[in-house]
Design an enzyme around this catalytic site. Structure first.
Site, PDB file in Angstrom:
ATOM      1  N   HIS A 159       0.833  -1.197   0.000  1.00 52.22           N
ATOM      2  CA  HIS A 159       0.000   0.000   0.000  1.00 52.22           C
ATOM      3  C   HIS A 159       0.873   1.254   0.000  1.00 52.22           C
ATOM      4  CE1 HIS A 159      -3.228  -2.768   1.247  1.00 52.22           C
ATOM      5  NE2 HIS A 159      -4.053  -1.845   0.778  1.00 52.22           N
ATOM      6  N   LYS A 163      -0.569   4.696   4.675  1.00 50.06           N
ATOM      7  CA  LYS A 163      -1.403   3.720   5.399  1.00 50.06           C
ATOM      8  C   LYS A 163      -0.800   3.465   6.777  1.00 50.06           C
ATOM      9  CE  LYS A 163      -3.833  -0.674   4.881  1.00 50.06           C
ATOM     10  NZ  LYS A 163      -5.115  -0.055   5.287  1.00 50.06           N
TER      11      LYS A 163
END
Length: 273
Positions: A159, A163
């Site tokens: 990600h 995040k």
């Protein structure tokens, strides 16, 4: 819900996901944006939600208090953080408003609070609202039943740099789908990010590896590896709109459910396959 047009509220309206949710709502028939909320003190409070999301003027001012706009929506979509989501959950429960929850990173107490609230309101709670990811979860259940007992199972996820939780909720959902198919508890068989002298791989475990870099929207791979071959099931998201559209689809689906705890597989009828 009795209204033919479903009114949706978005919390975290000024964030990346919030703006995409507003866009998805304005592009979907049968729903309207009823309210948009940001945290108290945000410079975005008072701005027009449509202009904020780049969809044009909607004449809906961003509020700083969900409890003040409960008359303006039927379903709340929440992709914020666990502590905020639980506050919003209490408000929705008190006012009998349905919720679509895409927030990840809850502890057991948070999950229990969501489950308890679902006795009174309808909730779709999912780690990932992408149609593709939820199809992958179903595929993993099938693959695990055939190959899970004799292969080494690893889950790799990547990600963007912003995040804040790891492994991702989707990676954990993949692990749970596999573990449940094998009659195991993920808590007992998960191995997170190996380091140092680990020794040989223990049979029956499910490994997790995490990447955080750049602007990666979301990539997940589950690997079933044996000697001589391996099967990899991968999903790659290239736009947050896939999550936003799935969340709006869930809000529409919830209009027929006064209470209960559901996930995206219920929305897509995947549990019937």
């Amino acid at each position: 819900m009795t209204n033919s047009t479903i009114r949706i509220a978005v919390v975290g309206a000024g964030g990346r996901m919030g703006r995409q949710l507003i866009q998805a709502i304005t592009q979907t028939k049968g729903v309207v944006l009823g309210a948009a909320v940001e945290r108290a003190g945000s410079t975005l409070v008072g701005s027009d939600a449509g202009e904020l999301a780049g969809t044009g003027l909607l004449n809906i001012a961003v509020s700083d208090d969900l409890s003040k706009v409960t008359d303006h929506f039927d379903v709340l979509i929440d992709f914020t953080r666990p502590e905020g989501t639980l506050e919003h959950l209490a408000i929705c429960r008190a006012h009998h408003k349905a919720m679509v929850i895409g927030t990840t990173g809850f502890d057991d107490a948070g999950k229990a609070a969501i489950s308890a609230a679902s006795a009174e309101i309808g909730i779709v709670f999912a780690a990932n609202f992408s149609v593709g990811v939820n199809v992958v979860l179903k595929l993993l259940e099938k693959a695990a039943k055939v190959m899970g007992d004799y292969t080494d199972i690893e889950i790799i996820e990547a990600h963007h740099r912003y995040k804040v939780d790891a492994p991702s909720g989707t990676a954990l959902a993949m692990g749970e789908a596999i573990a449940e198919s094998l009659g195991r508890s993920l808590k007992d068989c998960a191995v997170y990010t190996r380091e140092g002298h680990t020794g040989e791989r223990k049979p029956g475990t499910i490994g997790f590896a995490t990447v955080r870099a750049g602007d990666i929207v979301g990539e997940h791979t589950a690997m079933f590896a044996d000697i001589g071959e391996r099967v990899e099931i991968t999903h790659k998201a290239t736009s947050r709109m896939t999550f936003a559209n799935g969340a709006v689809k869930s809000a529409i689906w919830l209009s027929n459910h006064d209470n209960g705890l559901f996930d995206m597989r219920d929305v897509l009828s995947l549990n019937e396959l």
